[in-house]
Structures are given as C-alpha cells and as structure tokens.
Design an enzyme around this catalytic site. Structure first.
Site, PDB file in Angstrom:
ATOM      1  N   GLU A  18      41.343  42.453  32.845  1.00 18.04           N
ATOM      2  CA  GLU A  18      40.957  41.228  33.552  1.00 18.04           C
ATOM      3  C   GLU A  18      39.515  41.328  34.030  1.00 18.04           C
ATOM      4  O   GLU A  18      39.085  42.345  34.563  1.00 18.04           O
ATOM      5  CB  GLU A  18      41.854  40.995  34.771  1.00 18.04           C
ATOM      6  CG  GLU A  18      41.445  39.761  35.579  1.00 18.04           C
ATOM      7  CD  GLU A  18      42.113  39.666  36.931  1.00 18.04           C
ATOM      8  OE1 GLU A  18      43.279  39.216  36.951  1.00 18.04           O
ATOM      9  OE2 GLU A  18      41.491  40.035  37.953  1.00 18.04           O
ATOM     10  N   PHE A  19      38.762  40.233  33.837  1.00 24.57           N
ATOM     11  CA  PHE A  19      37.398  40.118  34.346  1.00 24.57           C
ATOM     12  C   PHE A  19      37.270  38.829  35.150  1.00 24.57           C
ATOM     13  O   PHE A  19      38.043  37.889  34.959  1.00 24.57           O
ATOM     14  CB  PHE A  19      36.386  40.101  33.195  1.00 24.57           C
ATOM     15  CG  PHE A  19      36.419  41.332  32.333  1.00 24.57           C
ATOM     16  CD1 PHE A  19      35.700  42.462  32.694  1.00 24.57           C
ATOM     17  CD2 PHE A  19      37.167  41.367  31.162  1.00 24.57           C
ATOM     18  CE1 PHE A  19      35.729  43.603  31.900  1.00 24.57           C
ATOM     19  CE2 PHE A  19      37.202  42.504  30.363  1.00 24.57           C
ATOM     20  CZ  PHE A  19      36.483  43.622  30.733  1.00 24.57           C
ATOM     21  N   PHE A  20      36.280  38.790  36.041  1.00 27.87           N
ATOM     22  CA  PHE A  20      35.986  37.540  36.740  1.00 27.87           C
ATOM     23  C   PHE A  20      34.554  37.112  36.439  1.00 27.87           C
ATOM     24  O   PHE A  20      33.698  37.951  36.146  1.00 27.87           O
ATOM     25  CB  PHE A  20      36.221  37.664  38.254  1.00 27.87           C
ATOM     26  CG  PHE A  20      35.329  38.645  38.962  1.00 27.87           C
ATOM     27  CD1 PHE A  20      34.055  38.283  39.391  1.00 27.87           C
ATOM     28  CD2 PHE A  20      35.776  39.933  39.248  1.00 27.87           C
ATOM     29  CE1 PHE A  20      33.237  39.172  40.064  1.00 27.87           C
ATOM     30  CE2 PHE A  20      34.963  40.842  39.920  1.00 27.87           C
ATOM     31  CZ  PHE A  20      33.695  40.454  40.328  1.00 27.87           C
ATOM     32  N   GLY A 109      47.917  29.244  42.395  1.00 29.74           N
ATOM     33  CA  GLY A 109      46.698  29.334  43.182  1.00 29.74           C
ATOM     34  C   GLY A 109      47.008  29.210  44.653  1.00 29.74           C
ATOM     35  O   GLY A 109      48.155  29.022  45.066  1.00 29.74           O
ATOM     36  N   LYS A 178      60.040  29.546  35.694  1.00 29.87           N
ATOM     37  CA  LYS A 178      58.825  29.508  34.878  1.00 29.87           C
ATOM     38  C   LYS A 178      59.112  29.938  33.440  1.00 29.87           C
ATOM     39  O   LYS A 178      58.563  29.360  32.492  1.00 29.87           O
ATOM     40  CB  LYS A 178      57.739  30.389  35.519  1.00 29.87           C
ATOM     41  CG  LYS A 178      57.203  29.842  36.837  1.00 29.87           C
ATOM     42  CD  LYS A 178      56.027  30.631  37.382  1.00 29.87           C
ATOM     43  CE  LYS A 178      56.452  31.920  38.027  1.00 29.87           C
ATOM     44  NZ  LYS A 178      55.327  32.600  38.739  1.00 29.87           N
TER      45      LYS A 178
END
Length: 657
Positions: A18-20, A109, A178
C-alpha cells in the site's frame, strides 16, 4: 487482471503493497522511483489510498493511473464513500477504468460529523456504508471491477470508541454482508497480535468463505514512537511479549528499533503461514511510502525469501548488473547529467565536486542522499536499461552508496521532514482531519465561544491537563518541558502555538530528553515555534520585530487560509532545525522547516479550523468563532538560527518593547 484471479493463480507466498499519494510534486516523483525499485519484490498488486471525503481524490487518481501505466503491476485504488458525492464516485470509477485499473478497495471512510452529517442526511446519500459502495459498483459495472473490502481482526472502532468494546464477532456480520454484496477479496486492518488474527481467520473461514482471498495487513516497525502511533490510530493491541523487546534504553535508537521490528514481522509472517497451513499465502504491507524494512523482511523471511532467490536465479548469478558491488556501472544521473549517486570504491575529484551540498547556515554539511531535481532522476547504464532485480532489492535494503542514497528518508518524519520524501506528512496518508470522535472532541475542548476559551484549550494542552488539540493527538515531547512556561506566556498573549522545540548544542544522542538515533552521536537543534496569530497582530507587531533583526537571526514563513504566503528568505528555501552527527555515518536530519512543506501544512492546518467548526450548528457562537479564526488568523513559523543562544527566540517573542 483481477486480484481474485491473480491470487488463485499464484501458488507460492507473496506480498502486496500500500502507498499513499505524497503531498508534494517532488515527493510523488521520488515515490515513483521507489515504487519502480519495489517491483523487484514481485508484489501481486499495489494499492493507493483515498483521503477521507475525497480530499486526496485528484492526487490518488493521478498516482494510481501512473502506477498502472508504468509499473506493470496491477493497481487497486481505495475508494471511500461516506461524505463523498455520487458524482465523485462515478468520476473516479470511470477514470480508473479508462486508465486500465480493474481493482477497487471499497471502504466506508470516516463518518461525517457536525454539518457534514446533517448535509449527508438531507442529501439522502446512497452511500452510508461500504456495503452500499460494493453493491453499487457491482450493479453499475458488473465484473468490470474486482472489489475488495476491509476487515478488522480485533473489531472495528469509531473514533475513540468511548465506552464501546471492540467485537470481531459483531463485525463479522457486516463483513458477511459485504461479501454477499459481491466483494471479491478482503484486506485486514493492521495488527500485531497473531493470536487475534488467527482466531479471526478461523471465524472467517467457518462463517463467511472457505476460499475468498484474505490478506493480513502488516505495518513494519520503523520507529518506536510511530509504532505506538499507528497502533493507536488503528486500535491494534500490542502484545506484552512484543513491547518487552523495546526496553527504554533503545526506544530512541531508530536503527535498533527498526532491526527488532524486522525480526518481529518475520516471526509474525512465519507463524501465520505455518499455523494456517499455507491458507494465508499473501501478506499486505502498509508501507508508509518506505522501502527498506520491507525489502529486509522479504529477503530474510523463510516464507518470502524465495522471491529474492528466484530473482537471482532468473537473471543468472554471473550477471554483473545483478551484483551490488558493480553498480558503479549503473550510475544514476539527473536530467542535467549531474552524477548524484556513485558506488565506485574510489570517488574522483570531479565526482566529488559534482555532488550536491547543503548547509546549516554556520556549518556546511554534506548529505548522502538522492536529491531529485524538478526534472527527476533516471537510472542509466551503457545499454540504457534498469539495474537487475537483485540489484534493486539490494538498493531497497539500503546496501552500498546507492542503497544509502535511495533510503535516505527511511525513518518517517511527519510534516517536519523533507518534503522531497515520499513519506513526508502524516503517517496515515489519509489527509487532514480531527482524529477523535465528536463526543471525544466535546469532552476534550468543550464549546469554545471566545478567544479566551481557545487560549485555555492550548494552555491546558501545554500544562498536560488535556492530551490533544485538534491538530495533534500525540501529546507533548519531553523537551517541551524546557520551554513550557515561555509557550504558556505566548498563548496568554494570543499566540496559539502548534509546534515548537528548544535549542541544544552537541547533546549526546543517549540524552533522556533530546536523545535519538544511534549511540555515541551528537545532536543539534535550533529553536523554532509555529503558531496561529491574528493577522493584525502579525502585521503590526511581530513581523516588524522580525524584520528588524533580519533573516540571519530569525527567518519566518507566514500564510493564511486564502493561500497567501510571505517569507524573509529566498524562494524555495529551507532550514534544517534538528540534525545529528554519528560515528561512521553521514549527518542525519530529522526536522526541516521549508517553504513547500509549510505551504502544504498551512492549507491543512486551516482546514482543521473548518472541521472543528463543523462540530457545531451553523450560526452558533462556537461555529462563528472558529470560522472567524479561520478567516482572520495567520499561521507563522519562526526559526532562530543561533542555536548556541538557547533563550533568544523566547526572549524576543515575549519582549514587550
């Protein structure tokens, strides 16, 4: 290709990353270099985060699209639905599809608060929970997207979750919804308690799915402070057996902490893989946009090291491009042809002259790091090809000059780090927000109606009677006690202080107050302070005083919510305010005050005034007050450059003359 299909096609253990999206343009360019190197670790896919309410939407879409088109690795883009308009969701999905992105991680979120909550209710948004977004994507796009969802091995928490226990059994019900809505894979929140994850995994297999891909989320331990910070934000428990491996005497030694952290992650992976009999074969790393620890974990892990070994076998052990010792044949040049990285044993005088230098006003220091110009860096050798996978992994692990240069920013340094770093900024990468629930915010700060009330909030934080302000929930560092009285007096005068540090000169790195970094080092700090101040007070009182002393004594950056900016320094300048000198090591910088990072933080800092105002109904005294401060105040950052005069900054600020 979908993550679901890739997962089932891969037999051996693997990783995903994961990157932001970085906050600055140079940070983004450096991140792309880093991501290119990390493809040598053969990740099954990478994910790119999405800021709450779409605050990073454009940066996220740009980074995800660029990665999809250049890395030859499937990209999965995060997408949060709460407090995000349907039009933004549709636009993001359309742009993803057009860019070739076929994987989405559907998240709820952060829940909206205050006015945002009222607006979302009145607009009857179709997206209140992640299941709504999963259902919408599947109904609107069919199988065009492979959709993932989040899971919480220890149970999900809202904000500070006062009075509520985390309950993974309760969350399993929502996770099942979900999956039934069409989710194709699951990634868990980060954790450090293997037993809790294994219990969750068994429940997941028994009650939800025997074969749905489930990825445990792991965050490397890069520093002790941020280890605790990440666990707190994620409500992840830390077993005593892990905490005991970080005795007080090493907690400030980032190298020692990272080394122990690598061992811990290797052990977690080994235990999960063995005790699930290989059912868990993919491990998702929350990278924080860093590479060194992950490369070390993969290389040393009995479960994952085959990735590195297979790279060597594919390329042939006799290829000189695969040997880190021969990387002098693969120099890295910037667009101007300057050689900024070189691993040759003997550095020529010409190369030494061409290396870039920085200075800390009175002392010129050479920094061993990869500096990216506005035009970026590129790898070149005689054939114009990239270094081999083996060489790239060695670089990511920090080996050799190239490795040291590539991992120069390896310890996360928050918003006072170098804005060229991909890791610059908040560690969660999700954008500015008040990181507590509404009820916790009201408990901490009450209902401010006057400037005096705001002063009291900041002063209580400095006195330790409250442990957070809207801009920080980390608490105060030990060194703040040395300037506590001065800061309290500044706040009484209307200077609402956000960040500060005292000066120190050649203090031992083992010092209980100032200490950090490897042993036997010497530490240096310039005093600085960052604060909100009324625009009139700034223009008529403080700014003239600073201009009188001149920038060799005091430098400043100032800006407001309209985007204005002023400084007494040259354009694009910076000041290193904390650095350390250690045996057999280049000078290390941990705190930098610079124009680009100040501008990025200015916008975030003022947005938090707006977020705070939303806790209260429109046109109430608290709402009006906070909006007026947002409109009428400036953010000012002041650095005092003579670190030998430890009291001069505070004397100047408190001088009534």
């Amino acid at each position: 290709m979908s993550i679901r299909d890739l997962y089932h096609a891969r037999a051996s253990p693997f990783i995903s990353l994961e990157f932001f999206p970085p906050k600055t343009e140079l940070g983004t360019r450096n991140l792309m270099e880093r991501m290119h190197r990390m493809t040598a670790l053969d990740p099954l896919f990478i994910t790119v985060t999405w800021g709450a309410g779409g605050t990073t939407a454009e940066k996220t879409l740009t980074l995800a699209s660029l990665a999809q088109q250049t890395l030859n690795i499937p990209v999965c883009m995060h997408l949060t639905c709460t407090n995000t308009e349907k039009a933004i969701i549709d636009d993001a999905l359309d742009r993803c599809y057009n860019a070739g992105i076929r994987n989405i991680l559907a998240l709820r979120g952060d829940p909206p608060i205050g006015e945002d909550w009222l607006d979302s209710q009145s607009n009857e948004s179709p997206f209140k929970y992640a299941v709504d977004l999963v259902r919408y994507i599947k109904q609107s796009y069919g199988d065009k997207f492979c959709v993932g969802v989040a899971a919480y091995p220890e149970g999900h928490c809202e904000g500070e979750a006062e009075g509520h226990e985390q309950d993974p059994l309760k969350d399993l019900v929502y996770l099942k919804e979900k999956v039934e809505a069409g989710a194709d894979f699951v990634i868990t929140q980060l954790f450090y308690d293997v037993e809790k994850f294994l219990t969750f995994e068994m429940l997941f297999r028994e009650r939800i799915s025997q074969d749905l891909p489930l990825f445990p989320g792991l965050m490397p331990i890069n520093s002790y402070l941020l280890f605790h910070r990440a666990a707190k934000l994620s409500h992840a428990s830390i077993p005593p057996a892990i905490l005991s491996r970080f005795p007080p005497e090493i907690q400030s030694d980032d190298n020692a902490v990272k080394s122990i952290g690598v061992d811990i992650l290797i052990e977690l992976i080994q235990e999960i893989y063995q005790r699930t009999s290989g059912r868990i074969k993919g491990f998702h790393f929350y990278t924080l946009n860093l590479e060194k620890a992950i490369a070390q974990i993969v290389s040393q892990s009995p479960v994952l090291s085959h990735i590195v070994n297979e790279s060597s076998e594919e390329e042939g052990e006799d290829e000189t491009s695969g040997e880190i010792g021969s990387i002098e044949n693969v120099p890295i040049e910037d667009a101007d042809g300057d050689i900024v990285l070189d691993d040759s044993n003997e550095e020529t005088v010409a190369n030494r002259k061409r290396r870039r230098h920085s200075s800390l006003d009175s002392a010129k220091l050479i920094f061993n790091r990869a500096i990216v110009t506005e035009k970026g860096l590129r790898y070149n050798n005689e054939n114009g090809s990239m270094p081999s996978k083996k060489a790239l992994i060695s670089i990511s692990k920090g080996h050799g000059t190239l490795g040291r240069d590539a991992t120069w920013d390896e310890f996360p340094n928050g918003r006072f780090g170098d804005s060229r770093s991909p890791a610059y900024g908040e560690i969660d990468g999700y954008g500015p927000s008040i990181k507590v629930s509404k009820s916790k915010a009201l408990e901490l700060w009450g209902i401010p109606k006057t400037i005096g009330d705001l002063k009291d909030i900041f002063i209580k934080y400095l006195e330790g009677s409250t442990d957070a302000i809207p801009w920080s929930d980390l608490g105060l560092s030990a060194e703040t006690a040395l300037i506590q009285e001065e800061l309290i007096q500044l706040n009484y005068r209307g200077y609402l202080t956000l960040a500060s540090q005292p000066a120190t000169n050649a203090t031992l790195s083992s010092d209980k107050i100032f200490g950090w970094g490897p042993a036997k080092g010497r530490l240096y700090q310039k005093a600085f302070v960052e604060m909100f101040i009324h625009r009139q007070q700034w223009e008529t009182t403080l700014k003239p005083k600073l201009d009188h002393y001149g920038r060799r004594k005091f430098s400043y950056y100032a800006g407001d919510s309209s985007g204005s900016f002023e400084t007494n320094l040259d354009p694009h300048s910076s000041s290193v305010v904390t650095w350390g000198v250690f045996p057999n090591s280049p000078v290390k910088q941990t705190t930098i005050i610079e124009e680009e990072s100040f501008k990025a933080w200015r916008d975030e800092a003022f947005s938090i005034w707006s977020e705070w105002a939303k806790l209260f109904p429109r046109n109430t005294p608290a709402n009006i007050l906070l909006r007026l401060v947002h409109k009428d105040y400036c953010l000012v950052s002041i650095v005092h450059h003579d670190f030998k005069e430890t009291d001069e900054l505070w004397e100047m600020l408190l001088d009534q003359a």
